[in-house]
Motif scaffolding. Structure first.
Motif, short mmCIF file in Angstrom:
data_model
loop_
_atom_site.label_atom_id
_atom_site.label_comp_id
_atom_site.label_asym_id
_atom_site.label_seq_id
_atom_site.Cartn_x
_atom_site.Cartn_y
_atom_site.Cartn_z
N ARG A 350 1.16 -1.45 -0.05
CA ARG A 350 0.38 0.14 -0.04
C ARG A 350 0.90 1.45 0.25
O ARG A 350 0.64 1.91 -0.54
CB ARG A 350 -0.85 -0.36 1.60
CG ARG A 350 -1.70 -0.84 1.33
CD ARG A 350 -2.86 -1.20 -0.29
NE ARG A 350 -4.04 -2.75 -0.08
CZ ARG A 350 -3.62 -3.49 0.08
NH1 ARG A 350 -2.51 -4.35 -0.67
NH2 ARG A 350 -4.57 -4.22 -0.05
N ALA A 351 2.19 1.37 1.03
CA ALA A 351 2.38 2.16 0.74
C ALA A 351 3.48 3.06 -0.58
O ALA A 351 3.14 3.14 -1.36
CB ALA A 351 4.05 2.17 1.84
N ALA A 354 0.44 4.34 -2.48
CA ALA A 354 0.75 5.82 -2.38
C ALA A 354 1.70 6.34 -2.77
O ALA A 354 0.64 7.49 -3.68
CB ALA A 354 -0.04 6.24 -0.88
N GLU A 357 1.16 7.22 -6.80
CA GLU A 357 0.05 8.31 -6.68
C GLU A 357 0.87 9.89 -6.25
O GLU A 357 0.38 10.59 -7.06
CB GLU A 357 -0.77 8.24 -6.00
CG GLU A 357 -1.94 6.78 -6.59
CD GLU A 357 -2.43 7.09 -8.07
OE1 GLU A 357 -2.59 7.76 -8.37
OE2 GLU A 357 -2.34 5.78 -9.26
N THR A 358 1.70 10.01 -5.74
CA THR A 358 1.84 11.33 -4.90
C THR A 358 3.29 11.55 -6.08
O THR A 358 2.97 12.91 -6.73
CB THR A 358 2.76 10.97 -3.74
OG1 THR A 358 1.85 10.82 -2.79
CG2 THR A 358 3.26 11.83 -3.14
N SER A 361 0.31 13.10 -8.30
CA SER A 361 0.09 14.48 -8.18
C SER A 361 1.05 15.55 -8.04
O SER A 361 0.50 16.71 -8.88
CB SER A 361 -0.69 14.00 -6.77
OG SER A 361 -0.86 15.05 -5.64
#
Length: 480
Positions: A350-351, A354, A357-358, A361
């Motif tokens: 999951r990290a 994330a 996705e960062t 972003s």
């Protein structure tokens, strides 16, 4: 200290940091200094031609232009020194993780009753060499390397931030210096009109109203001049806080021309040069290394064990041999940890998601900021052209008004006063537009990760400055 110097050199010389970069060496390899071919060993030559002088705490002066001032700020800012120390720590973490590939040698002595023969001691010298661990050690090394790269990117971000802050502070000093010159020019022009109205009133060519109106405008202009002086003083306070040195009360050099580099970059930037993206990419590499390590924990570790043992004391008399050796292979694995391995693997997965996705972003945000800065530059360039034409028109109008006031008498003093103020306002708008354009260019270069290139920040120049400037608190007044 050598390692710290080498790491900082790498960061300031290279345009960006690659996540595939190998572990940092303890010493600079052969050919390392070739990266700085053509780089100055002292301050830029242009700095010696400037008239600005920056007093130091020991009474000496350093010639500085915009390049040298930004270089000085980079050298003195404590946040950069802190980031360099953190980078050193991250480098040693790689050494610590890499030690897992090397053999471990242990020595010890046990004392007490040994078997049934009596009391004594056994001295043991053992060696353990990991042969294969399914990537446990490799994952630790990858994580430490990614952490080092992240700290590199964080240092780059800090350097870019100091460069941008100092460049904008210099820009504000330049802005308010020009505004103050414009205010003084307006005061002199209005005072000339005041003297003219006084002469005409004395000669009976006009009423006493004209000098009173002119005097009111002069006082308003003087108040504006005072306000400009206060803003300039505040801007200098901020600049000298970044430089770590008091600054002389002299005009700044001509601002740097950033347009050639802007045109070279174009409208599409390589966001992978931006330290913010490098940090996000390093975070993704750390999460990926954690995921590999957590998966490797499910598998055993094969190692070679060897030991040499020697009996000491009374027990040695009852042994046929006082010394013996053991050599064997060891296979160790944790069979059950209450679900901890599965939880760790899921958390790492999951990290990693994330972190990816960062990256997306951050790129989206930087793209928006880049487009905004580019549009701002385009708009300001058009505005400067319009303001320059407006200034020429108003200047011509002032000449006509003055001629009509003196020769024809069909213009009153209010027309002259208004014309002077319009000229001053047009010049002020032009000053602000040019300074805003330069600030937008600095922001655009910082978003592109090109701030260090634009202002020639490299380690040889920093080192040359370090030898002559002391980073110590000073007791003399801020402004001179």
């Amino acid at each position: 200290m050598e390692r710290r110097f080498t790491a900082f050199c790498c960061l300031l010389a290279l345009p960006c940091v690659s996540l595939a970069q190998p572990s940092p060496p303890k010493e600079a390899p052969d050919g390392f200094w070739g990266l700085f071919s053509g780089a100055p060993d002292t301050l830029p030559e242009a700095a010696a031609d400037q008239t600005d002088m920056l007093p130091t705490g020991d009474g000496k002066t350093l010639p500085v232009d915009w390049h040298a001032a930004i270089l000085l700020a980079v050298q003195h800012h404590p946040a950069i020194s802190s980031s360099i120390a953190s980078l050193e720590s991250a480098g040693f973490s790689i050494d610590n993780a890499s030690a897992g590939y090397l053999p471990a040698i242990k020595a010890g002595v046990t004392s007490g009753r040994q078997q049934d023969e009596g009391s004594g001691q056994i001295a043991t010298l053992g060696l353990s060499q990991m042969l294969y661990d399914f990537g446990k050690t490799g994952g630790a090394v990858d994580r430490a390397t990614a952490g080092y790269l992240r700290q590199q990117a964080a240092l780059l971000a800090q350097v870019d931030s100091v460069i941008e802050q100092t460049a904008l502070a210099l820009n504000e000093v330049c802005r308010y210096t020009q505004q103050l010159d414009n205010a003084r020019k307006q005061v002199r022009a209005l005072q000339d009109i005041l003297r003219l109205t006084q002469l005409r009133a004395t000669a009976g060519a006009s009423t006493r109203v004209d000098p009173v109106q002119a005097q009111a405008r002069v006082e308003a202009a003087e108040a504006q001049q005072q306000e400009s002086e206060i803003k300039l003083r505040q801007a200098k306070y901020h600049l000298q806080a970044l430089l770590g040195q008091p600054i002389a009360d002299r005009p700044l050099a001509t601002p740097l021309d950033l347009q050639p580099l802007i045109r070279k970059l174009g409208t599409t930037l390589d966001l992978n040069r931006n330290p913010t993206i490098l940090i996000a990419q390093a975070d993704a590499a750390i999460a990926s290394a954690d995921l590999r390590s957590s998966k490797a924990q499910r598998y055993p570790t094969l190692s070679l064990e060897a030991s040499s043992n020697k009996y000491i004391g009374d027990i040695a008399r009852y042994q046929s041999r006082s010394q013996y050796q053991n050599v064997y292979l060891s296979l160790n694995s944790t069979l059950y940890q209450g679900g901890a391995l599965a939880a760790q693997e899921n958390a790492s997965a999951r990290a990693l998601a994330a972190a990816r996705e960062t990256i997306s972003s951050q790129k989206l945000e930087l793209t928006d900021r880049q487009r905004s800065a580019f549009q701002s530059m385009a708009g300001l360039q058009n505005n400067i052209s319009i303001l320059a034409r407006r200034l020429r028109t108003i200047t011509e109008t002032r000449s006509l008004y003055r001629e009509q006031y003196l020769a024809l008498g069909n213009r009153n003093v209010l027309d002259l006063l208004n014309a002077e103020q319009e000229i001053s306002r047009a010049e002020l708008d032009l000053i602000n537009a040019r300074r805003d354009l330069w600030a937008a260019e600095v922001t655009y270069l910082a978003l592109a990760g090109m701030a260090r290139d634009a202002f020639s920040i490299n380690m040889p120049a920093v080192q040359a400055q370090r030898q002559t400037v002391k980073n110590e608190p000073y007791e003399q007044p801020f402004l001179r």
